[in-house]
Design a protein around this motif. Structure first.
Motif, PDB file in Angstrom:
ATOM      1  N   ASP A  65      24.137 -27.777  43.481  1.00 19.49           N
ATOM      2  CA  ASP A  65      25.123 -28.221  42.497  1.00 19.49           C
ATOM      3  C   ASP A  65      26.492 -28.476  43.121  1.00 19.49           C
ATOM      4  N   PHE A  66      27.189 -29.407  42.508  1.00 20.67           N
ATOM      5  CA  PHE A  66      28.557 -29.743  42.900  1.00 20.67           C
ATOM      6  C   PHE A  66      29.535 -29.091  41.929  1.00 20.67           C
ATOM      7  N   GLY A  67      30.798 -29.127  42.300  1.00 13.92           N
ATOM      8  CA  GLY A  67      31.839 -28.576  41.452  1.00 13.92           C
ATOM      9  C   GLY A  67      32.164 -29.496  40.292  1.00 13.92           C
ATOM     10  N   VAL A  68      33.082 -29.053  39.448  1.00 16.68           N
ATOM     11  CA  VAL A  68      33.540 -29.821  38.294  1.00 16.68           C
ATOM     12  C   VAL A  68      35.062 -29.772  38.244  1.00 16.68           C
ATOM     13  N   ASP A  69      35.648 -30.549  37.350  1.00 15.91           N
ATOM     14  CA  ASP A  69      37.097 -30.531  37.098  1.00 15.91           C
ATOM     15  C   ASP A  69      37.926 -30.676  38.372  1.00 15.91           C
ATOM     16  N   GLY A  70      37.762 -31.784  39.064  1.00 11.52           N
ATOM     17  CA  GLY A  70      38.542 -32.064  40.268  1.00 11.52           C
ATOM     18  C   GLY A  70      37.858 -31.671  41.561  1.00 11.52           C
ATOM     19  N   ALA A  71      36.715 -30.998  41.466  1.00 10.83           N
ATOM     20  CA  ALA A  71      35.991 -30.574  42.670  1.00 10.83           C
ATOM     21  C   ALA A  71      34.615 -31.241  42.741  1.00 10.83           C
ATOM     22  N   GLU A  72      34.485 -32.398  42.124  1.00 14.17           N
ATOM     23  CA  GLU A  72      33.197 -33.091  42.052  1.00 14.17           C
ATOM     24  C   GLU A  72      32.663 -33.511  43.415  1.00 14.17           C
ATOM     25  N   ASN A  73      33.535 -33.648  44.396  1.00 14.68           N
ATOM     26  CA  ASN A  73      33.128 -34.077  45.739  1.00 14.68           C
ATOM     27  C   ASN A  73      32.723 -32.918  46.640  1.00 14.68           C
ATOM     28  N   PHE A  74      32.758 -31.704  46.109  1.00 15.10           N
ATOM     29  CA  PHE A  74      32.444 -30.521  46.896  1.00 15.10           C
ATOM     30  C   PHE A  74      31.232 -29.809  46.314  1.00 15.10           C
ATOM     31  N   ARG A  75      30.379 -29.317  47.187  1.00 16.92           N
ATOM     32  CA  ARG A  75      29.272 -28.462  46.754  1.00 16.92           C
ATOM     33  C   ARG A  75      29.857 -27.141  46.270  1.00 16.92           C
ATOM     34  N   GLN A  76      29.167 -26.482  45.345  1.00 20.41           N
ATOM     35  CA  GLN A  76      29.652 -25.186  44.863  1.00 20.41           C
ATOM     36  C   GLN A  76      29.673 -24.150  45.977  1.00 20.41           C
ATOM     37  N   GLY A  77      28.739 -24.267  46.920  1.00 13.84           N
ATOM     38  CA  GLY A  77      28.702 -23.310  48.016  1.00 13.84           C
ATOM     39  C   GLY A  77      28.165 -23.929  49.287  1.00 13.84           C
ATOM     40  N   ARG A  78      28.618 -23.387  50.421  1.00 12.38           N
ATOM     41  CA  ARG A  78      28.163 -23.845  51.727  1.00 12.38           C
ATOM     42  C   ARG A  78      28.163 -22.655  52.678  1.00 12.38           C
ATOM     43  N   ILE A  79      27.071 -22.514  53.426  1.00  9.37           N
ATOM     44  CA  ILE A  79      26.907 -21.392  54.345  1.00  9.37           C
ATOM     45  C   ILE A  79      26.687 -21.956  55.747  1.00  9.37           C
ATOM     46  N   THR A  80      27.384 -21.404  56.731  1.00  5.36           N
ATOM     47  CA  THR A  80      27.164 -21.809  58.120  1.00  5.36           C
ATOM     48  C   THR A  80      27.145 -20.572  59.012  1.00  5.36           C
ATOM     49  N   LEU A  81      26.417 -20.676  60.102  1.00  2.00           N
ATOM     50  CA  LEU A  81      26.374 -19.612  61.108  1.00  2.00           C
ATOM     51  C   LEU A  81      26.586 -20.257  62.458  1.00  2.00           C
ATOM     52  N   ILE A  82      27.627 -19.805  63.167  1.00  2.00           N
ATOM     53  CA  ILE A  82      27.885 -20.315  64.510  1.00  2.00           C
ATOM     54  C   ILE A  82      27.812 -19.169  65.507  1.00  2.00           C
ATOM     55  N   TYR A 144      28.121 -13.680  66.443  1.00  2.00           N
ATOM     56  CA  TYR A 144      27.533 -14.446  65.351  1.00  2.00           C
ATOM     57  C   TYR A 144      28.521 -14.434  64.192  1.00  2.00           C
ATOM     58  N   GLN A 145      28.969 -15.611  63.771  1.00  2.00           N
ATOM     59  CA  GLN A 145      29.947 -15.699  62.697  1.00  2.00           C
ATOM     60  C   GLN A 145      29.363 -16.466  61.517  1.00  2.00           C
ATOM     61  N   LEU A 146      29.041 -15.736  60.459  1.00  2.00           N
ATOM     62  CA  LEU A 146      28.541 -16.327  59.227  1.00  2.00           C
ATOM     63  C   LEU A 146      29.736 -16.632  58.338  1.00  2.00           C
ATOM     64  N   GLU A 147      29.795 -17.848  57.824  1.00  2.00           N
ATOM     65  CA  GLU A 147      30.852 -18.235  56.888  1.00  2.00           C
ATOM     66  C   GLU A 147      30.194 -18.688  55.594  1.00  2.00           C
ATOM     67  N   ALA A 148      30.536 -18.026  54.502  1.00  2.00           N
ATOM     68  CA  ALA A 148      30.014 -18.376  53.176  1.00  2.00           C
ATOM     69  C   ALA A 148      31.195 -18.810  52.315  1.00  2.00           C
ATOM     70  N   ALA A 149      31.286 -20.107  52.063  1.00  2.00           N
ATOM     71  CA  ALA A 149      32.390 -20.650  51.277  1.00  2.00           C
ATOM     72  C   ALA A 149      31.860 -21.102  49.918  1.00  2.00           C
ATOM     73  N   ARG A 150      32.600 -20.777  48.876  1.00  2.00           N
ATOM     74  CA  ARG A 150      32.241 -21.225  47.534  1.00  2.00           C
ATOM     75  C   ARG A 150      33.506 -21.661  46.819  1.00  2.00           C
ATOM     76  N   LEU A 151      33.331 -22.568  45.863  1.00  2.00           N
ATOM     77  CA  LEU A 151      34.464 -22.965  45.055  1.00  2.00           C
ATOM     78  C   LEU A 151      35.000 -21.739  44.332  1.00  2.00           C
ATOM     79  N   ALA A 152      36.307 -21.603  44.284  1.00  2.00           N
ATOM     80  CA  ALA A 152      36.909 -20.431  43.642  1.00  2.00           C
ATOM     81  C   ALA A 152      36.550 -20.377  42.158  1.00  2.00           C
ATOM     82  N   GLU A 153      36.359 -21.526  41.559  1.00  2.00           N
ATOM     83  CA  GLU A 153      36.034 -21.602  40.131  1.00  2.00           C
ATOM     84  C   GLU A 153      34.533 -21.780  39.936  1.00  2.00           C
ATOM     85  N   THR A 154      33.746 -20.783  40.310  1.00  2.00           N
ATOM     86  CA  THR A 154      32.309 -20.808  40.061  1.00  2.00           C
ATOM     87  C   THR A 154      31.956 -19.632  39.158  1.00  2.00           C
ATOM     88  N   SER A 155      30.746 -19.656  38.663  1.00  2.00           N
ATOM     89  CA  SER A 155      30.312 -18.597  37.748  1.00  2.00           C
ATOM     90  C   SER A 155      30.150 -17.274  38.491  1.00  2.00           C
TER      91      SER A 155
END
Length: 172
Positions: A65-82, A144-155
């Motif tokens: 899912d993508f965001g809403v209300d101005g965040a339509e171009n962003f996924r609700q969450g993204r996880i990366t491990l470097i 190992y650096q896990l980064e879990a980013a989510r839109l601040a306005e999620t459920s």
């Protein structure tokens, strides 16, 4: 008459193929355990594990899912491990502190024999606020650096999925 029979067969094959494709695509977003020789992580339902994505990531997943209300171009969450073969956990934490995030919390934890750092932070990107959680661990000189980013306005439910994912990340 022969054309009608051939047409019906073609339609039947197309319906079957379409149904199989839809089922396979939906299954990709099911919850699963991702394991490697070095780590294990529980990918929650609604996330897609990217295979053959950006080579700088050992693991990458994003939400359906993508965001809403101005965040339509962003996924609700993204996880990366470097991975980093230079530096230490403290160096990774210092690099995060020097980046574009505001650190809210920095906690040390031990799971088994491994030491981790959990960092909760906030980031502002292109007019959109994100909550970011980092989990950093070290094994055999590799960070190992896990980064879990989510839109601040999620459920609350979505935030919980991210929490579970971060909590499940463990080095072997």
């Amino acid at each position: 008459m022969e054309l009608l029979i051939l047409g019906l067969l073609l339609v039947a094959v197309m319906v079957y193929a379409s149904t199989r494709i839809k089922k396979t695509a939906a299954a990709a977003f099911d919850a699963e355990t991702v394991e490697s020789d070095d780590f294990v992580i529980q990918k929650p339902e609604g996330f897609l594990n990217v295979i053959n994505g950006d080579p700088k990531y050992v693991f990458e997943a994003y939400s359906k899912d993508f965001g809403v209300d101005g965040a339509e171009n962003f996924r609700q969450g993204r996880i990366t491990l470097i991975l980093s073969t230079t530096g230490t956990i403290d160096d990774a934490v210092a690099a995060i502190a020097d980046s574009r995030v505001e650190i809210d919390d920095d906690i040390a934890e031990v799971i088994g024999q491994r030491h981790y750092r959990l960092i909760d932070a906030r980031r502002h990107e292109n007019g959109v606020d994100f909550s970011v959680t980092y989990k950093i661990g070290e094994k055999n000189g590799t960070v190992y650096q896990l980064e879990a980013a989510r839109l601040a306005e999620t459920s609350v439910e979505f935030a919980r999925k991210i929490e579970i994912l971060v909590g499940s990340f463990e080095l072997r």
